[in-house]
Design an enzyme around this catalytic site. Structure first.
Site, PDB file in Angstrom:
ATOM      1  N   LYS A  59       0.695  -0.910  -0.047  1.00  0.00           N
ATOM      2  CA  LYS A  59       0.075   0.045  -0.626  1.00  0.00           C
ATOM      3  C   LYS A  59       0.806   1.173  -0.318  1.00  0.00           C
ATOM      4  CE  LYS A  59      -3.810  -2.121   2.475  1.00  0.00           C
ATOM      5  NZ  LYS A  59      -4.117  -2.767   3.073  1.00  0.00           N
ATOM      6  N   GLN A 103      -4.603  -1.789   9.586  1.00  0.00           N
ATOM      7  CA  GLN A 103      -4.155  -3.325   9.060  1.00  0.00           C
ATOM      8  C   GLN A 103      -4.907  -4.466   9.863  1.00  0.00           C
ATOM      9  OE1 GLN A 103      -3.227  -2.921   5.825  1.00  0.00           O
ATOM     10  NE2 GLN A 103      -3.800  -5.588   6.208  1.00  0.00           N
ATOM     11  N   ASP A 126     -10.878   2.856   4.163  1.00  0.00           N
ATOM     12  CA  ASP A 126     -11.448   1.009   3.927  1.00  0.00           C
ATOM     13  C   ASP A 126     -12.531   1.109   3.110  1.00  0.00           C
ATOM     14  OD1 ASP A 126      -8.834  -0.698   4.091  1.00  0.00           O
ATOM     15  OD2 ASP A 126      -9.344  -1.223   6.148  1.00  0.00           O
TER      16      ASP A 126
END
Ligand code: NDP
Length: 293
Positions: A59, A103, A126
């Protein structure tokens, strides 16, 4: 009457598609920077789960390619949920932060859902906050959409096939993949007729054989057998499973590879939904930043 023989399905190349999307985002990042500052994504990782560290690195690399500033906070596995809560609270208040990603998986003792609910919905890149998931139910799909489900839709649309009225089966009903994928498939504009299956569903083989589109999001290697795939169906394989083949470690999906002999389009694993999910995360970060800068 001519008979169509597919030797093999066409591949929906997630890397190539992701690269095209990233190119467009690079221009947007540049325009945002000219207005004030570069878009800024903060990634928080708790503990030392090896796969999570790889995902976070990927990412951050995507951020570098596009011109998004990325900052990483590593919390040790010994940290308390209150440490993470304080950090998220500060990031919510920080005017210089556009996107926050915690995460998963979090170590035992952390409540992933309540942490997600703490993130400012406008910084929830997200797309897992109940506000952002709930917007999908109301038909609003111009906000921060969950990354993997929006990758699924983009990949289907990239085929150029007519999706309206097609029978789509989503295998799996998780909060982050299966359920939101089903909701997006049923949205006005996509217009598929959707079935959701899960561990209690009966006769998955028949459900698959009845479907024009299969989205597999289970996490069990090769559980969808190639002869369950209807001729000319489109198969989106979200699953990422690590298996040993001839002593070597390999990534495989939830659908048997031989499905490509029956399907019209398939996504590869790796190189399919994975890279497109990262592209959608980058898209969300640019969207969050452009709403703020
Ligand atoms: P979860 O474990 O949260 O959900 C799995 C789902 O599969 C559940 O809904 C479960 O049903 C269902 N299921 C289990 N067994 C069966 C069965 N026999 N028949 C039908 N359904 C079944 O997984 P995730 O949704 O988080 O992830 C799914 C896969 O996608 C994993 O391999 C993961 O690694 C991958 N993934 C890939 C991403 C990418 O970027 N490519 C991103 C995110 C995930 P029930 O609800 O009844 O338990």
């Amino acid at each position: 009457m001519p008979v169509r023989h597919y030797v093999t399905a066409r591949i929906i190349d997630g890397r190539a598609l992701g690269a095209i999307i990233e190119k467009g985002l690079t221009n947007e990042a540049e325009a945002i920077e000219k207005r004030g500052r570069a878009p800024h994504l903060v990634v928080v990782i708790v503990g030392d789960d090896a796969a999570s560290h790889v995902y976070v690195r990927n990412k951050q690399r995507a951020c570098e390619r596009i011109g998004i500033k990325s900052t990483r906070h590593d919390l040790p596995s010994t940290s308390n949920p209150s440490d993470l809560i304080d950090l998220v609270d500060n990031l919510n208040k920080d005017e210089g932060v556009d996107g926050i990603l915690v995460q998963s998986p979090l170590p035992d003792g952390f409540d992933e859902i309540s942490i997600t609910e703490m993130i400012d919905p406008e910084k929830d890149v997200d797309g897992f906050h109940p506000v952002n998931l709930g917007r999908i139910v109301t038909g609003k799909v111009d906000g921060l959409l969950p990354c993997t489900p929006s990758a699924v839709i983009r990949m289907l649309e990239s085929t150029g096939e007519r999706l309206a009225g097609k029978k789509a089966l989503v295998v799996g009903r998780s909060r982050i993949v299966g359920m939101p994928s089903a909701l997006l498939l049923a949205q006005k504009g996509v217009d598929a007729t959707v079935t959701i299956s899960h561990s209690q569903s009966q006769d998955l083989r028949r459900l698959c054989l009845d479907s024009d589109i299969i989205v597999a999001a289970v996490g069990r290697p090769g559980m969808i057998k190639s002869d369950w795939v209807k001729k000319d169906a489109i198969v989106i394989d979200v699953g990422i499973n690590r298996v040993e083949v001839d002593g070597a470690s390999r990534l495989v999906g939830d659908v048997e590879k031989e499905a490509s002999e029956r399907a019209s389009w398939v996504t590869p694993v790796p190189g399919g939904v994975g890279p497109m999910t990262i592209a959608m995360l980058m898209r969300n970060t640019i969207k969050a930043a452009s709403d703020r800068i």
